[in-house]
Design a protein around this motif. Structure first.
Motif, PDB file in Angstrom:
ATOM      1  N   ARG A 128       0.704  -1.292   0.063  1.00  0.00           N
ATOM      2  CA  ARG A 128       0.138  -0.128  -0.027  1.00  0.00           C
ATOM      3  C   ARG A 128       0.860   1.250  -0.054  1.00  0.00           C
ATOM      4  N   VAL A 129       1.942   1.150   0.761  1.00  0.00           N
ATOM      5  CA  VAL A 129       2.831   2.478   0.993  1.00  0.00           C
ATOM      6  C   VAL A 129       3.532   2.691  -0.448  1.00  0.00           C
ATOM      7  N   ARG A 130       3.833   1.343  -1.279  1.00  0.00           N
ATOM      8  CA  ARG A 130       4.578   1.616  -2.761  1.00  0.00           C
ATOM      9  C   ARG A 130       3.467   2.138  -3.667  1.00  0.00           C
ATOM     10  N   LYS A 131       2.437   1.812  -3.376  1.00  0.00           N
ATOM     11  CA  LYS A 131       1.019   2.405  -4.257  1.00  0.00           C
ATOM     12  C   LYS A 131       0.664   3.593  -3.925  1.00  0.00           C
ATOM     13  N   ASP A 132       1.058   4.266  -2.785  1.00  0.00           N
ATOM     14  CA  ASP A 132       0.907   5.290  -1.927  1.00  0.00           C
ATOM     15  C   ASP A 132      -0.623   5.450  -1.798  1.00  0.00           C
ATOM     16  N   TRP A 133      -1.307   4.150  -1.221  1.00  0.00           N
ATOM     17  CA  TRP A 133      -2.804   4.326  -1.082  1.00  0.00           C
ATOM     18  C   TRP A 133      -2.924   5.110   0.491  1.00  0.00           C
ATOM     19  N   THR A 134      -3.879   6.042   0.593  1.00  0.00           N
ATOM     20  CA  THR A 134      -3.977   6.563   1.801  1.00  0.00           C
ATOM     21  C   THR A 134      -4.895   5.411   2.604  1.00  0.00           C
ATOM     22  N   CYS A 135      -4.868   5.199   4.063  1.00  0.00           N
ATOM     23  CA  CYS A 135      -5.637   4.128   4.611  1.00  0.00           C
ATOM     24  C   CYS A 135      -6.426   4.994   5.794  1.00  0.00           C
ATOM     25  N   VAL A 136      -7.670   4.740   5.725  1.00  0.00           N
ATOM     26  CA  VAL A 136      -8.483   5.317   6.927  1.00  0.00           C
ATOM     27  C   VAL A 136      -9.190   4.081   7.503  1.00  0.00           C
ATOM     28  N   SER A 137      -8.872   4.247   9.110  1.00  0.00           N
ATOM     29  CA  SER A 137      -9.618   3.241   9.943  1.00  0.00           C
ATOM     30  C   SER A 137     -10.615   3.873  10.666  1.00  0.00           C
ATOM     31  N   LEU A 138     -11.746   2.964  10.870  1.00  0.00           N
ATOM     32  CA  LEU A 138     -12.894   3.355  11.895  1.00  0.00           C
ATOM     33  C   LEU A 138     -12.429   2.623  13.223  1.00  0.00           C
ATOM     34  N   LEU A 172     -13.945   9.207  -2.672  1.00  0.00           N
ATOM     35  CA  LEU A 172     -14.296  10.516  -2.215  1.00  0.00           C
ATOM     36  C   LEU A 172     -15.064  11.339  -3.357  1.00  0.00           C
ATOM     37  N   PRO A 173     -15.279  12.479  -2.881  1.00  0.00           N
ATOM     38  CA  PRO A 173     -16.235  13.553  -3.940  1.00  0.00           C
ATOM     39  C   PRO A 173     -15.327  13.983  -5.208  1.00  0.00           C
ATOM     40  N   ASP A 174     -14.073  14.241  -4.607  1.00  0.00           N
ATOM     41  CA  ASP A 174     -12.863  14.651  -5.817  1.00  0.00           C
ATOM     42  C   ASP A 174     -12.459  13.259  -6.636  1.00  0.00           C
ATOM     43  N   ARG A 175     -13.069  12.156  -6.424  1.00  0.00           N
ATOM     44  CA  ARG A 175     -12.649  10.879  -7.003  1.00  0.00           C
ATOM     45  C   ARG A 175     -11.486  10.263  -6.636  1.00  0.00           C
ATOM     46  N   SER A 176     -10.710  10.786  -5.761  1.00  0.00           N
ATOM     47  CA  SER A 176      -9.730  10.103  -5.235  1.00  0.00           C
ATOM     48  C   SER A 176     -10.033   8.846  -4.425  1.00  0.00           C
ATOM     49  N   ARG A 220      -1.398  15.919  -2.265  1.00  0.00           N
ATOM     50  CA  ARG A 220      -1.705  15.444  -3.758  1.00  0.00           C
ATOM     51  C   ARG A 220      -1.792  16.789  -4.675  1.00  0.00           C
ATOM     52  N   VAL A 221      -1.369  16.511  -5.975  1.00  0.00           N
ATOM     53  CA  VAL A 221      -1.343  17.425  -6.840  1.00  0.00           C
ATOM     54  C   VAL A 221      -2.207  17.057  -7.914  1.00  0.00           C
ATOM     55  N   ARG A 222      -2.968  18.255  -8.828  1.00  0.00           N
ATOM     56  CA  ARG A 222      -3.313  18.070 -10.065  1.00  0.00           C
ATOM     57  C   ARG A 222      -2.494  17.836 -11.127  1.00  0.00           C
ATOM     58  N   ALA A 223      -2.430  16.977 -12.065  1.00  0.00           N
ATOM     59  CA  ALA A 223      -1.541  16.837 -13.037  1.00  0.00           C
ATOM     60  C   ALA A 223      -2.666  16.455 -14.484  1.00  0.00           C
ATOM     61  N   LEU A 254      -6.103  14.035  -9.747  1.00  0.00           N
ATOM     62  CA  LEU A 254      -5.555  14.315  -8.516  1.00  0.00           C
ATOM     63  C   LEU A 254      -4.715  13.163  -8.121  1.00  0.00           C
ATOM     64  N   VAL A 255      -3.457  13.500  -7.910  1.00  0.00           N
ATOM     65  CA  VAL A 255      -2.529  12.198  -7.691  1.00  0.00           C
ATOM     66  C   VAL A 255      -1.497  12.218  -6.704  1.00  0.00           C
ATOM     67  N   SER A 256      -0.960  11.402  -6.059  1.00  0.00           N
ATOM     68  CA  SER A 256       0.211  11.696  -5.139  1.00  0.00           C
ATOM     69  C   SER A 256       1.332  11.899  -5.870  1.00  0.00           C
TER      70      SER A 256
END
Length: 451
Positions: free
Chosen positions: A198-208, A247-251, A370-373, A409-411
């Motif tokens: 996940r880190v290599r793919k730069d996934w953002t992780c959120v936990s409940l 998410l709303p910005d499609r990320s 994150r940046v727009r490209a 919008l990418v990392s």
């Protein structure tokens, strides 16, 4: 024909027992017993009666006073009690003395929680963790299980068998504990590899995270359209579940639903479940879900924060999500709760109230960095478009004869990996794209093309 008779197993009739000490506020003791009652219901039992004794501290022989213990024994016979359940963990001596006096099953809070977990564990990992916790609970109690064979140590006829069997059982339990630890260590290594990917793919992780029955699974289902079991009972969810959340910005982020916490959570249970709870270590953001309809939600917040501190993840960025606002008639309670925590939001996972605001807050938190490209991707590299959909947030696409232009919008990591496709001079000019030619991207639209 005679209709088939359906035989249902009668529910165990339970008597709950607690000790109220001067150090504990009365309301806290009452809340603890009420929670114990709900645990019994979650385990499939029926609470017949609750008994409390006020003492300076639990007694060593019987937890309650000797006279109270005899009174409870008579009560058990009169009410047809099957199980007596105590609100704290009993010592081996207390458990043995009470079992002999009551002549029926005696459990403590820890055993009850372990029993519920054993019923709910579905994955192999969960079953391993439960067995480990149960064996750790059992080990110091083996001595008293063999007291009937070795009560008089050193006397004729009683010297060997009891001690031999006891040592054999101890050795077997210790060997099994060691084996379970090795298997769970393998689970930890496997999870570490997954987190590394996940880190290599730069996934953002959120936990409940949150107190049990705070509505985490209901919120998880609402946000990810998953179908995790969500019931109005304690510890309805045991095994963690992870889904992709757009998410709303499609990320996209990975959202994980974890096991709920509780007051007086046995330390050995936390230790056994570290392989699962290590998921929290890799989280970029914690959503602390709180049942605002509970009159003691502040105490529940403190209980969860204590466990997070013990797991050494209390420093993680955390957004408090006050859930079940649809059950709160007095809006001043909602306003007070939001004032209590600076980074907080009020929602209802059942009706959807406040979810839009939650999405905005999470997006603002996770989009940092994150940046727009603008990517110009030749038609013979459509697999790159699939990667942008999978790991980034595609905002717009524009089709040309020789390539596809994708605004996303990418990392920084993903942008660097796809730098050969980046159109530098268009990064800050999204408005240059003709809106008549822009198509709103659909997730998976290029999956078939890439295959």
């Amino acid at each position: 024909m005679t209709p088939d008779v359906v035989h249902t197993r009668p529910r165990e009739r339970a008597l709950l027992v607690g000790v109220e000490t001067p150090q504990e506020p009365h309301w806290m003791h009452e809340e603890s017993l009420e929670e114990l009652s709900r645990l019994v219901q979650s385990a499939g039992g029926e609470v017949v009666r609750q008994e409390t004794q006020r003492l300076d501290a639990p007694t060593a022989p019987y937890y309650v006073g000797r006279g109270k213990a005899k009174e409870l024994a008579e009560l058990c016979f009169g009410l047809g009690i099957d199980s007596v359940i105590f609100d704290d963990e009993l010592s081996p001596a207390q458990s043995r003395n009470l079992s002999n006096l009551f002549a029926r099953k005696v459990l403590d809070r820890t055993q009850l929680i372990l029993d519920i977990f054993a019923q709910r564990a579905q994955s192999r990992e969960g079953k391993l963790q439960i067995e480990l916790a149960q064996l750790r609970y059992l080990l110091p109690r083996l001595t008293h299980m063999w007291a009937h064979l070795s009560r008089q140590y050193g006397t004729i006829g009683t010297r060997g068998p009891g001690e031999t069997q006891l040592e054999m059982d101890r050795r077997r339990v210790k060997e099994r504990i060691a084996k379970l630890k090795r298997e769970l260590e393998e689970v930890r290594r496997r999870r570490a590899v997954q987190r590394g990917a996940r880190v290599r793919k730069d996934w953002t992780c959120v936990s409940l995270v949150g107190y049990t029955n705070a509505g985490k699974s209901t919120l998880f289902n609402y946000l990810t359209r998953a179908s995790v079991p969500a019931e109005d009972k304690l510890f309805a969810t045991l095994d963690p579940t992870t889904r992709v959340w757009e998410l709303p910005d499609r990320s996209k982020v990975l959202l994980t639903d974890t096991v709920g916490f509780i007051r007086k959570l046995p330390p050995r249970l936390i230790e056994s479940f570290k392989a699962t709870l290590e998921e929290l270590e890799g989280a970029d953001l914690l959503l602390h879900v709180v049942d605002l309809s509970s009159p003691n939600y502040e105490e529940q917040i403190r209980a969860v924060e204590a466990v997070l501190d013990e797991l050494k993840v209390a420093h993680k960025p955390t957004l408090v999500v006050f859930n079940k606002v649809d059950r709160v008639a007095n809006r001043s309670i909602v306003e007070r709760a939001l004032a209590l925590r600076r980074r907080s939001i009020a929602v209802s996972a059942r009706t959807g109230e406040g979810i839009d605001k939650l999405l905005e807050e999470v997006q603002a938190e996770t989009s940092a960095g994150r940046v727009r490209a603008v990517f110009r991707i030749p038609w013979d590299h459509v697999e790159v478009i699939s990667e942008l959909y999978r790991e980034g947030g595609v905002l717009q696409t524009r089709y040309r004869e020789d390539a596809v232009e994708v605004i996303a919008l990418v990392s920084p990591v993903l942008r660097g990996r796809l730098s050969s496709f980046v159109v530098e001079n268009k990064e800050r000019h999204l408005s240059d794209v003709d809106p008549c030619l822009v198509l709103q991207a659909k997730v998976g639209a290029f999956g078939a093309s890439s295959s």
